[in-house]
Write a protein that holds these residues in place. Structure first.
Motif, PDB file in Angstrom:
ATOM      1  N   SER A  86       0.838  -1.200   0.000  1.00 51.94           N
ATOM      2  CA  SER A  86       0.000   0.000   0.000  1.00 51.94           C
ATOM      3  C   SER A  86       0.877   1.256   0.000  1.00 51.94           C
ATOM      4  CB  SER A  86      -0.929  -0.047   1.213  1.00 51.94           C
ATOM      5  OG  SER A  86      -1.258   1.238   1.647  1.00 51.94           O
ATOM      6  N   LEU A  87       2.009   1.172   0.698  1.00 47.41           N
ATOM      7  CA  LEU A  87       2.921   2.328   0.754  1.00 47.41           C
ATOM      8  C   LEU A  87       3.559   2.607  -0.620  1.00 47.41           C
ATOM      9  CD1 LEU A  87       4.264   4.468   2.613  1.00 47.41           C
ATOM     10  CD2 LEU A  87       6.054   2.806   3.098  1.00 47.41           C
ATOM     11  N   VAL A  88       4.121   1.583  -1.248  1.00 46.56           N
ATOM     12  CA  VAL A  88       4.776   1.846  -2.548  1.00 46.56           C
ATOM     13  C   VAL A  88       3.763   2.249  -3.618  1.00 46.56           C
ATOM     14  CG1 VAL A  88       6.875   0.460  -2.175  1.00 46.56           C
ATOM     15  CG2 VAL A  88       4.867  -0.616  -3.206  1.00 46.56           C
ATOM     16  N   SER A  89       2.491   1.845  -3.425  1.00 41.98           N
ATOM     17  CA  SER A  89       1.488   2.207  -4.432  1.00 41.98           C
ATOM     18  C   SER A  89       1.068   3.675  -4.321  1.00 41.98           C
ATOM     19  CB  SER A  89       0.261   1.296  -4.325  1.00 41.98           C
ATOM     20  OG  SER A  89      -0.430   1.575  -3.138  1.00 41.98           O
ATOM     21  N   GLN A  90       1.540   4.363  -3.254  1.00 39.59           N
ATOM     22  CA  GLN A  90       1.217   5.785  -3.130  1.00 39.59           C
ATOM     23  C   GLN A  90       2.112   6.664  -4.005  1.00 39.59           C
ATOM     24  OE1 GLN A  90       1.312   6.627   1.130  1.00 39.59           O
ATOM     25  NE2 GLN A  90       0.059   4.800   1.476  1.00 39.59           N
ATOM     26  N   PHE A  91       3.086   6.037  -4.674  1.00 38.78           N
ATOM     27  CA  PHE A  91       4.017   6.837  -5.479  1.00 38.78           C
ATOM     28  C   PHE A  91       3.958   6.473  -6.959  1.00 38.78           C
ATOM     29  CE2 PHE A  91       5.466   6.408  -1.144  1.00 38.78           C
ATOM     30  CZ  PHE A  91       5.566   7.744  -0.761  1.00 38.78           C
ATOM     31  N   MET A  92       2.818   5.903  -7.366  1.00 33.49           N
ATOM     32  CA  MET A  92       2.634   5.462  -8.752  1.00 33.49           C
ATOM     33  C   MET A  92       2.749   6.613  -9.763  1.00 33.49           C
ATOM     34  SD  MET A  92       1.771   2.181  -8.966  1.00 33.49           S
ATOM     35  CE  MET A  92       0.378   1.079  -9.038  1.00 33.49           C
ATOM     36  N   HIS A  93       2.328   7.810  -9.372  1.00 36.19           N
ATOM     37  CA  HIS A  93       2.282   8.931 -10.319  1.00 36.19           C
ATOM     38  C   HIS A  93       3.658   9.503 -10.620  1.00 36.19           C
ATOM     39  CE1 HIS A  93       2.146  10.421  -6.253  1.00 36.19           C
ATOM     40  NE2 HIS A  93       2.598  11.589  -6.688  1.00 36.19           N
ATOM     41  N   GLN A  94       4.611   9.368  -9.684  1.00 39.85           N
ATOM     42  CA  GLN A  94       5.935   9.940  -9.909  1.00 39.85           C
ATOM     43  C   GLN A  94       6.992   9.118  -9.175  1.00 39.85           C
ATOM     44  OE1 GLN A  94       6.913  13.895  -8.425  1.00 39.85           O
ATOM     45  NE2 GLN A  94       6.576  14.711 -10.484  1.00 39.85           N
ATOM     46  N   PRO A  95       7.190   7.880  -9.635  1.00 39.49           N
ATOM     47  CA  PRO A  95       8.098   7.006  -8.881  1.00 39.49           C
ATOM     48  C   PRO A  95       9.568   7.433  -9.017  1.00 39.49           C
ATOM     49  CG  PRO A  95       7.340   5.904 -10.872  1.00 39.49           C
ATOM     50  CD  PRO A  95       6.617   7.212 -10.818  1.00 39.49           C
ATOM     51  N   LYS A  96      10.274   7.375  -7.896  1.00 40.46           N
ATOM     52  CA  LYS A  96      11.703   7.696  -7.881  1.00 40.46           C
ATOM     53  C   LYS A  96      12.494   6.441  -7.524  1.00 40.46           C
ATOM     54  CE  LYS A  96      11.204  12.115  -8.688  1.00 40.46           C
ATOM     55  NZ  LYS A  96      11.143  13.194  -7.724  1.00 40.46           N
ATOM     56  N   GLU A  97      13.799   6.554  -7.630  1.00 41.12           N
ATOM     57  CA  GLU A  97      14.697   5.430  -7.366  1.00 41.12           C
ATOM     58  C   GLU A  97      14.434   4.796  -5.988  1.00 41.12           C
ATOM     59  OE1 GLU A  97      16.760   4.324  -9.787  1.00 41.12           O
ATOM     60  OE2 GLU A  97      17.243   2.664  -8.427  1.00 41.12           O
ATOM     61  N   ILE A  98      14.217   5.631  -4.988  1.00 39.00           N
ATOM     62  CA  ILE A  98      14.013   5.115  -3.621  1.00 39.00           C
ATOM     63  C   ILE A  98      12.746   4.257  -3.524  1.00 39.00           C
ATOM     64  CG2 ILE A  98      12.802   7.201  -2.801  1.00 39.00           C
ATOM     65  CD1 ILE A  98      14.248   6.752  -0.093  1.00 39.00           C
ATOM     66  N   HIS A  99      11.717   4.631  -4.309  1.00 39.02           N
ATOM     67  CA  HIS A  99      10.466   3.867  -4.303  1.00 39.02           C
ATOM     68  C   HIS A  99      10.656   2.523  -5.005  1.00 39.02           C
ATOM     69  CE1 HIS A  99       9.057   8.239  -4.421  1.00 39.02           C
ATOM     70  NE2 HIS A  99       8.967   7.839  -3.167  1.00 39.02           N
ATOM     71  N   LEU A 100      11.378   2.568  -6.133  1.00 37.94           N
ATOM     72  CA  LEU A 100      11.647   1.331  -6.869  1.00 37.94           C
ATOM     73  C   LEU A 100      12.471   0.370  -6.016  1.00 37.94           C
ATOM     74  CD1 LEU A 100      11.488  -0.309  -9.495  1.00 37.94           C
ATOM     75  CD2 LEU A 100      13.563   0.845 -10.247  1.00 37.94           C
ATOM     76  N   GLN A 101      13.454   0.928  -5.299  1.00 36.49           N
ATOM     77  CA  GLN A 101      14.286   0.075  -4.440  1.00 36.49           C
ATOM     78  C   GLN A 101      13.432  -0.579  -3.352  1.00 36.49           C
ATOM     79  OE1 GLN A 101      17.141  -1.051  -5.227  1.00 36.49           O
ATOM     80  NE2 GLN A 101      17.133   0.342  -6.981  1.00 36.49           N
ATOM     81  N   ALA A 102      12.471   0.184  -2.812  1.00 35.43           N
ATOM     82  CA  ALA A 102      11.575  -0.359  -1.781  1.00 35.43           C
ATOM     83  C   ALA A 102      10.696  -1.460  -2.361  1.00 35.43           C
ATOM     84  CB  ALA A 102      10.723   0.759  -1.200  1.00 35.43           C
ATOM     85  N   ALA A 103      10.216  -1.253  -3.597  1.00 36.09           N
ATOM     86  CA  ALA A 103       9.365  -2.258  -4.251  1.00 36.09           C
ATOM     87  C   ALA A 103      10.169  -3.528  -4.525  1.00 36.09           C
ATOM     88  CB  ALA A 103       8.779  -1.698  -5.542  1.00 36.09           C
ATOM     89  N   LEU A 104      11.430  -3.343  -4.961  1.00 38.14           N
ATOM     90  CA  LEU A 104      12.273  -4.509  -5.255  1.00 38.14           C
ATOM     91  C   LEU A 104      12.672  -5.237  -3.969  1.00 38.14           C
ATOM     92  CD1 LEU A 104      14.464  -3.085  -8.160  1.00 38.14           C
ATOM     93  CD2 LEU A 104      12.703  -4.858  -8.319  1.00 38.14           C
ATOM     94  N   ARG A 105      12.738  -4.493  -2.877  1.00 34.36           N
ATOM     95  CA  ARG A 105      13.025  -5.107  -1.579  1.00 34.36           C
ATOM     96  C   ARG A 105      11.893  -6.078  -1.199  1.00 34.36           C
ATOM     97  NH1 ARG A 105      15.912  -4.180   3.555  1.00 34.36           N
ATOM     98  NH2 ARG A 105      14.698  -5.379   5.065  1.00 34.36           N
ATOM     99  N   ILE A 106      10.666  -5.711  -1.554  1.00 34.23           N
ATOM    100  CA  ILE A 106       9.528  -6.606  -1.300  1.00 34.23           C
ATOM    101  C   ILE A 106       9.727  -7.909  -2.076  1.00 34.23           C
ATOM    102  CG2 ILE A 106       7.011  -6.868  -1.332  1.00 34.23           C
ATOM    103  CD1 ILE A 106       6.765  -3.815  -1.520  1.00 34.23           C
ATOM    104  N   VAL A 107      10.151  -7.776  -3.344  1.00 35.81           N
ATOM    105  CA  VAL A 107      10.386  -8.959  -4.173  1.00 35.81           C
ATOM    106  C   VAL A 107      11.454  -9.852  -3.537  1.00 35.81           C
ATOM    107  CG1 VAL A 107      11.061  -9.777  -6.469  1.00 35.81           C
ATOM    108  CG2 VAL A 107       9.720  -7.684  -6.262  1.00 35.81           C
ATOM    109  N   GLN A 108      12.511  -9.210  -3.002  1.00 37.70           N
ATOM    110  CA  GLN A 108      13.583  -9.972  -2.337  1.00 37.70           C
ATOM    111  C   GLN A 108      13.068 -10.685  -1.091  1.00 37.70           C
ATOM    112  OE1 GLN A 108      16.538  -6.592  -2.824  1.00 37.70           O
ATOM    113  NE2 GLN A 108      17.782  -8.179  -1.843  1.00 37.70           N
ATOM    114  N   TYR A 109      12.172 -10.023  -0.386  1.00 35.04           N
ATOM    115  CA  TYR A 109      11.560 -10.626   0.799  1.00 35.04           C
ATOM    116  C   TYR A 109      10.706 -11.830   0.389  1.00 35.04           C
ATOM    117  CZ  TYR A 109       8.086 -11.224   4.506  1.00 35.04           C
ATOM    118  OH  TYR A 109       7.241 -11.750   5.458  1.00 35.04           O
ATOM    119  N   LEU A 110       9.985 -11.661  -0.728  1.00 34.32           N
ATOM    120  CA  LEU A 110       9.121 -12.743  -1.214  1.00 34.32           C
ATOM    121  C   LEU A 110       9.940 -13.967  -1.591  1.00 34.32           C
ATOM    122  CD1 LEU A 110       6.679 -10.634  -3.385  1.00 34.32           C
ATOM    123  CD2 LEU A 110       6.105 -11.827  -1.269  1.00 34.32           C
ATOM    124  N   LYS A 111      11.136 -13.701  -2.120  1.00 35.69           N
ATOM    125  CA  LYS A 111      11.996 -14.819  -2.511  1.00 35.69           C
ATOM    126  C   LYS A 111      12.281 -15.744  -1.332  1.00 35.69           C
ATOM    127  CE  LYS A 111      16.250 -16.498  -3.826  1.00 35.69           C
ATOM    128  NZ  LYS A 111      16.941 -17.035  -4.900  1.00 35.69           N
TER     129      LYS A 111
END
Lengths: 271, 45
Positions: A188-213
Motif C-alpha cells: 500500500s505504501l509503494v502504491s502511493q508513489f505510482m504517479h511519480q516514482p523515484k529510485e528510492i520507491h523502486l528500491q523499496a518495491a524490489l526489496r519486497i520482491v527480495q523478501y518474497l523470494k
C-alpha cells in the motif's frame, strides 16, 4: 466487426448481420452471460447474495445449505447438501457446456492445497514468475519486506524511474497481497508513489520482491475450528506519512478462526 | 449501457473456504466453456 469467412463473398456489400447471441470481444458479453447465469440459478431456487452478487445460496431446512460462487467462467460449489449439489451439477450441464474439474485446486492464479490440517492457499507460481520477470531469481533474500527505518516520501532530488515499469511491478505486488497479508502495508505504501516514482520507491518495491523470494511458500491456512465466530482487529499508526501526515489504518477479520479479510489503507483525511 | 463484470470479491472466496473447512464441506470446481457465447443479446449491435 467483420463478417466471418464464408459469408463475405456471396452477399452484397450493403448487407448487415444481426447478432442473436453474444460473442467474445463484445462489451455486452459479460453482462449478458451473467444475466443468463443468474436466471438459471434463480430457476433452481437459489438466492442471490446482496453483499456479493456472484454468490448464490440455497438453504433447505431439512437437508442443509449449498453455495455457489462464480468468477466469470470459474465456479466454486460447496455445502453440506450432496443431493442438491448433484442436481445443481446436472442442471448447469443442461444449460451450459460445463467441465467438472473436481476438488478445488487452482482458482484465479491462487493455489489451493488440501491437507489434514485444512486448506492452504498460496501464490508460489506467481511469485516465481515475478522473480524471473524482475531478474531477482538468484538474489539474496531479505528478512523483512521493508527496512524499518525507511520513511518514504516525495524526494524531488532523487532520480525518476520508468513509470510504466514501476506501475506494472506494483500492480503485480497488489495482486499478490490476495494471499500475503504480511506485505499489505508495504505494498500500500509503494502504491502511493505510482504517479511519480523515484529510485528510492523502486528500491523499496524490489526489496519486497527480495523478501518474497525468502518466503515463497507462505500463504493462508484455513483450519477446522468447528465454529463460525467473527472477530475483527483494527489499529492505526499516528500520522505515519511524511508526505501529508495522514495515518494508515490496518484491519483484519477472522471467520471461524480463519483470516478472511484484511487491508492496510492510508486514511482519507489528516487528523 | 451498463458494463458489468461477473467478478467475485476475494473476501467472499475466503469466507467460503473458511466455512467449507470449518464444517468439512467438499469444495467442487466447475469451468464453463465458451461462457460469453451463452448470453442472449437484447439490443442491436
Amino acid at each position: 466487426m467483420e463478417l466471418p469467412p464464408g459469408y463475405g463473398r456471396k452477399t452484397a456489400t450493403n448487407t448487415v448481420c444481426k447478432l442473436k447471441k453474444t460473442l467474445y470481444g463484445l462489451k455486452q458479453s459479460p453482462r449478458a452471460w451473467f444475466g443468463r447465469f443468474t436466471k438459471v440459478m434463480m430457476d433452481m431456487g437459489f438466492k442471490q447474495s446482496q453483499g456479493d452478487h456472484t454468490l448464490f445460496v440455497k438453504q433447505s431446512q431439512s437437508k442443509g445449505v449449498t453455495m455457489l460462487l462464480v468468477y466469470v467462467d470459474d465456479i466454486i460449489v460447496t455445502g453440506d447438501d450432496e443431493e442438491e449439489q448433484q442436481l445443481l451439477g446436472q442442471h448447469l450441464a443442461k444449460n451450459f457446456e460445463i467441465k467438472t474439474l473436481g476438488k478445488l485446486k487452482y482458482f484465479l492464479g491462487i493455489e489451493v492445497a488440501h491437507s489434514k490440517k485444512g486448506i492452504f492457499i498460496s501464490q508460489q507460481k506467481y511469485i516465481t514468475d515475478l522473480l524471473k520477470e524482475t531478474g531477482k531469481t538468484t538474489c539474496k533474500p531479505a528478512n523483512t519486506p521493508i527496512d524499518p527505518n525507511l520513511k518514504l516520501g516525495n524526494t524531488e532530488e532523487d532520480t525518476a524511474v520508468d513509470k510504466e515499469m514501476y506501475q506494472r511491478l506494483v500492480g503485480r505486488l497488489i495482486y499478490l497481497s490476495h494471499t500475503r497479508p504480511d506485505v499489505a502495508f508495504i505494498v500500500s505504501l509503494v502504491s502511493q508513489f505510482m504517479h511519480q516514482p523515484k529510485e528510492i520507491h523502486l528500491q523499496a518495491a524490489l526489496r519486497i520482491v527480495q523478501y518474497l523470494k525468502g518466503t515463497l511458500g507462505r500463504g493462508i491456512l484455513f483450519e477446522r475450528n468447528e465454529n463460525a465466530n467473527l472477530e475483527a482487529y483494527i489499529d492505526a499508526d499516528y500520522a505515519g506519512s511524511i508526505v501529508d501526515r495522514r495515518s494508515t489504518t490496518g484491519y483484519c477479520t477472522f471467520l471461524g478462526g480463519n483470516l478472511v479479510t484484511w487491508r492496510s489503507k492510508k486514511q482519507k483525511c489528516g487528523s | 449501457m451498463e458494463t458489468f463484470a461477473p467478478v467475485a470479491k476475494m473476501n467472499t472466496v475466503w469466507m467460503i473456504l473458511s466455512l467449507a473447512t470449518n464444517y468439512s464441506w467438499n469444495l467442487q470446481q466447475f469451468d464453463v466453456k465458451n461462457a460469453f457465447l451463452h448470453g442472449e443479446i437484447e439490443e442491436e449491435i
